[in-house]
Design an enzyme around this catalytic site. Structure first.
Site, PDB file in Angstrom:
ATOM      1  N   HIS A 147      40.142  90.306  20.500  1.00 25.40           N
ATOM      2  CA  HIS A 147      39.920  89.623  21.779  1.00 25.40           C
ATOM      3  C   HIS A 147      39.105  90.529  22.706  1.00 25.40           C
ATOM      4  O   HIS A 147      39.146  91.764  22.579  1.00 25.40           O
ATOM      5  CB  HIS A 147      41.265  89.292  22.427  1.00 25.40           C
ATOM      6  CG  HIS A 147      41.964  88.114  21.821  1.00 25.40           C
ATOM      7  ND1 HIS A 147      43.045  87.494  22.410  1.00 25.40           N
ATOM      8  CD2 HIS A 147      41.732  87.429  20.676  1.00 25.40           C
ATOM      9  CE1 HIS A 147      43.444  86.491  21.652  1.00 25.40           C
ATOM     10  NE2 HIS A 147      42.671  86.429  20.591  1.00 25.40           N
ATOM     11  N   GLU A 177      39.567  91.413  25.741  1.00 28.95           N
ATOM     12  CA  GLU A 177      40.350  92.394  26.509  1.00 28.95           C
ATOM     13  C   GLU A 177      40.718  93.614  25.664  1.00 28.95           C
ATOM     14  O   GLU A 177      40.733  94.748  26.168  1.00 28.95           O
ATOM     15  CB  GLU A 177      41.657  91.763  27.020  1.00 28.95           C
ATOM     16  CG  GLU A 177      41.485  90.556  27.909  1.00 28.95           C
ATOM     17  CD  GLU A 177      41.591  89.254  27.127  1.00 28.95           C
ATOM     18  OE1 GLU A 177      40.941  89.130  26.064  1.00 28.95           O
ATOM     19  OE2 GLU A 177      42.322  88.355  27.570  1.00 28.95           O
ATOM     20  N   CYS A 227      47.176  90.508  24.635  1.00 30.12           N
ATOM     21  CA  CYS A 227      46.332  91.245  25.582  1.00 30.12           C
ATOM     22  C   CYS A 227      47.128  91.693  26.805  1.00 30.12           C
ATOM     23  O   CYS A 227      46.937  92.807  27.304  1.00 30.12           O
ATOM     24  CB  CYS A 227      45.130  90.392  25.974  1.00 30.12           C
ATOM     25  SG  CYS A 227      44.034  90.095  24.561  1.00 30.12           S
TER      26      CYS A 227
END
EC number: 3.5.4.33
Lengths: 146, 146
Positions: free
Chosen positions: A56, A58, A89
């Site tokens: 992801h 993040e 995250c």
């Protein structure tokens, strides 16, 4: 002189990252990490390209920012991300002790607030910055996928 | 003939990884991912060495297993990990749709069960395998640190 370094300014940088994800046929989420008005990390979702659910925006931004700082704690940093972080995250952000999180669109289904993920007590959150732009990009991505 | 491939068998492999973390002065948590009685990924916590809060044993194991399989979903896989996963790792395991998680020691403070992190509905969990060995290693680590 007007301060150009607003939350909208940095969210636009995150949106540019999200657009790069869109162009690569990835769910379009982008992120930047900022300290003292300087972008020290930028990233976008790469789960498809890397075949990796942990890729992801993040997560990459946290790793990259820590690498830049030479330390694993993101004190005095702000993460700008176009979509509300998920459990994973938010859990990573917890460990990073980041000072501030600013996100654009909310994720009512998979977002950390719905799922009750705990952030670090030192972390401030601001939401809804360029919310519409962030949400429209994701909506368009899934419309294209149908 | 007796089946040697028990949960204890694979947890011992995870414990060996945790011992490697201990020797490197990292919080001693180890993990392996197994499919059809074959270890396809092994890892241990490297948050200090890598200066990266995301470098938990489980996160590396998920990335490594997906890389081995050539796909991001860990269906038919079991993760063995010496300590109960945190929010971040449980969140990553959610996305991986892993079939089974086996962990040793519980983490009453930072574990995903205390913090209410959601796993994938397809994921089965077994806990307490070699619990004492897994817990003692962590306890010794923090005693050494005092």
């Amino acid at each position: 002189m007007e301060n150009i370094f607003t939350d909208e300014y940095f969210m636009k940088k995150a949106l540019q990252e999200a657009e790069m994800a869109f162009e690569r046929d990835e769910i379009p989420v982008g992120a930047v990490v900022v300290v003292n008005n300087q972008v020290i990390a930028r990233s976008h979702n790469l789960t498809e390209l890397l075949n990796d659910v942990t890729a992801h925006a993040e997560m990459q931004a946290i790793t990259s920012a820590a690498n830049f700082l030479g330390g694993k704690y993101l004190k005095d940093c702000t993460l700008y991300v176009t979509l509300e972080p998920c459990q994973m995250c938010a859990g990573a952000l917890y460990w990073s002790q980041i000072s501030r999180i600013v996100f654009g669109a909310s994720d009512a289904k998979r977002g950390y607030r719905t799922l009750g993920t705990q952030l670090h007590p030192k972390t401030e959150v601001k939401l809804g910055v360029l919310e519409n732009e962030c949400a429209v990009l994701i909506k368009n991505f899934f419309l294209k996928k149908r």
